[in-house]
Design a protein around this motif. Structure first.
Motif, PDB file in Angstrom:
ATOM      1  N   ILE A 271      -0.200 124.651  67.908  1.00  0.00           N
ATOM      2  CA  ILE A 271       0.371 123.310  68.037  1.00  0.00           C
ATOM      3  C   ILE A 271       1.249 123.284  69.283  1.00  0.00           C
ATOM      4  O   ILE A 271       2.229 124.032  69.375  1.00  0.00           O
ATOM      5  CB  ILE A 271       1.202 122.918  66.799  1.00  0.00           C
ATOM      6  N   GLY A 272       0.857 122.467  70.255  1.00  0.00           N
ATOM      7  CA  GLY A 272       1.615 122.398  71.511  1.00  0.00           C
ATOM      8  C   GLY A 272       1.623 123.699  72.257  1.00  0.00           C
ATOM      9  O   GLY A 272       2.614 124.043  72.910  1.00  0.00           O
ATOM     10  N   GLY A 273       0.543 124.444  72.118  1.00  0.00           N
ATOM     11  CA  GLY A 273       0.435 125.721  72.818  1.00  0.00           C
ATOM     12  C   GLY A 273       1.170 126.861  72.142  1.00  0.00           C
ATOM     13  O   GLY A 273       1.233 127.973  72.673  1.00  0.00           O
ATOM     14  N   GLN A 274       1.708 126.616  70.956  1.00  0.00           N
ATOM     15  CA  GLN A 274       2.422 127.669  70.237  1.00  0.00           C
ATOM     16  C   GLN A 274       1.767 127.945  68.883  1.00  0.00           C
ATOM     17  O   GLN A 274       1.236 127.035  68.247  1.00  0.00           O
ATOM     18  CB  GLN A 274       3.885 127.280  70.009  1.00  0.00           C
ATOM     19  N   ARG A 275       1.815 129.184  68.490  1.00  0.00           N
ATOM     20  CA  ARG A 275       1.273 129.586  67.193  1.00  0.00           C
ATOM     21  C   ARG A 275       2.291 129.168  66.125  1.00  0.00           C
ATOM     22  O   ARG A 275       3.428 129.651  66.110  1.00  0.00           O
ATOM     23  CB  ARG A 275       1.035 131.092  67.161  1.00  0.00           C
ATOM     24  N   THR A 276       1.875 128.255  65.237  1.00  0.00           N
ATOM     25  CA  THR A 276       2.800 127.645  64.279  1.00  0.00           C
ATOM     26  C   THR A 276       2.314 127.856  62.854  1.00  0.00           C
ATOM     27  O   THR A 276       1.132 127.649  62.550  1.00  0.00           O
ATOM     28  CB  THR A 276       2.929 126.130  64.545  1.00  0.00           C
ATOM     29  N   ALA A 277       3.244 128.266  61.985  1.00  0.00           N
ATOM     30  CA  ALA A 277       2.917 128.416  60.559  1.00  0.00           C
ATOM     31  C   ALA A 277       2.810 127.044  59.922  1.00  0.00           C
ATOM     32  O   ALA A 277       3.738 126.236  60.002  1.00  0.00           O
ATOM     33  CB  ALA A 277       3.985 129.245  59.855  1.00  0.00           C
ATOM     34  N   CYS A 278       1.662 126.769  59.317  1.00  0.00           N
ATOM     35  CA  CYS A 278       1.425 125.483  58.654  1.00  0.00           C
ATOM     36  C   CYS A 278       0.958 125.722  57.220  1.00  0.00           C
ATOM     37  O   CYS A 278       0.552 126.836  56.862  1.00  0.00           O
ATOM     38  CB  CYS A 278       0.376 124.674  59.425  1.00  0.00           C
TER      39      CYS A 278
END
Length: 289
Positions: A271-278
């Motif tokens: 998300i937005g170029g960042q690895r995000t916990a969802c």
């Protein structure tokens, strides 16, 4: 003698009216009390919305006739032998929702139950006779008819008052039990078990825990393309349910909470170029809500 009777007739009629009014007032007290008992002796609903369930039950009870109220009280509050658990609504409760059910009961012997049942149903007949049939049963245009009506009303009031006294004793006992339940509902132990899903031994019922319920709500507010950021959900919950913290459930982070909860699915997305916990609510559990 006839002239004297005719002169006394208005006085006799006024006394009939007074006695009938006294009976009706006592009956109204009786009906108000039995409505309160029917409305409060048992109820059920989701833990987070118990007050709404309670108010709805009071409103529903307010519209019932005395005959219906007596039917509700018998076999529910006034019972013989054993107390049956309040299964009617718990069996239909939604999945993955903390559901609370409470029932109070007066347990009588079989013989005593039969006696009480007869008295309660006799009260319904007495009330209906006074309201609908009294002037058909008594000739209020004669002195003898008025005196007979007075005697009947004195007897009726005695019966109503006796039954009202019995009902009041039951109500006093119920009020004492409600105070006990009220203290229980407000206790931290109750909230831990029934609201937060945390057993006394520390084990967490994740499917029905308070923190997972909050995560479900946060998911509904933050979901984009089927997923919601875990960190944003934590911030969303902190503003609305500050008491729902991972540490309360033995977790170090929101990601650990999502990982531990079987009804939630954790995934890392770009998300937005960042690895995000969802996370998301698993489809099988989302459909059961």
């Amino acid at each position: 003698m006839t002239i004297l009777d005719n002169e006394d007739l208005p006085t006799l009629q006024r006394e009939v009216q007074r006695l009938l009014g006294r009976c009706m007032l006592r009956l109204q007290q009786y009906e108000r009390l039995i409505k309160a008992m029917v409305a409060h002796h048992r109820f059920s609903g989701p833990i987070h919305d118990l007050e709404r369930s309670r108010v709805a039950q009071i409103d529903d009870t307010a519209r019932k006739t005395l005959g219906t109220l007596v039917g509700d009280l018998l076999g529910s509050y006034v019972i013989a032998d054993e107390i049956d658990p309040p299964e009617e609504k718990t069996t239909n409760s939604p999945e993955n929702v903390n559901w609370f059910a409470m029932q109070m009961a007066l347990v009588l012997s079989d013989a005593e139950f039969i006696r009480v049942e007869s008295e309660l149903r006799s009260m319904v007949l007495l009330r209906n006779n006074l309201v609908h049939h009294f002037i058909d049963q008594h000739d209020l245009w004669s002195s003898d008819g008025c005196r007979g009506a007075q005697d009947a009303l004195v007897t009726a009031y005695s019966c109503i008052d006796r039954n009202f006294g019995q009902l009041r004793k039951w109500a006093e006992g119920m009020a004492e039990m409600r105070q006990v339940f009220s203290k229980l509902l407000q206790s931290e132990e109750f909230r831990d078990v029934f609201v937060n899903g945390i057993a006394p031994d520390g084990k967490v019922n994740w499917d029905a825990s308070g923190i997972v319920s909050a995560l479900r709500q946060a998911f509904g507010a933050l979901v984009v393309d089927g997923w919601a950021p875990v960190a944003e959900a934590g911030k969303w919950i902190a503003k609305r349910y500050p008491e729902q913290l991972p540490a309360k459930y033995g977790c170090h982070s929101w990601r650990q909470v999502v990982h531990e909860a079987p009804v939630l699915e954790l995934r890392h997305l770009e998300i937005g170029g960042q690895r995000t916990a969802c996370y998301r609510v698993k489809e099988s559990t989302a459909n059961s809500r």
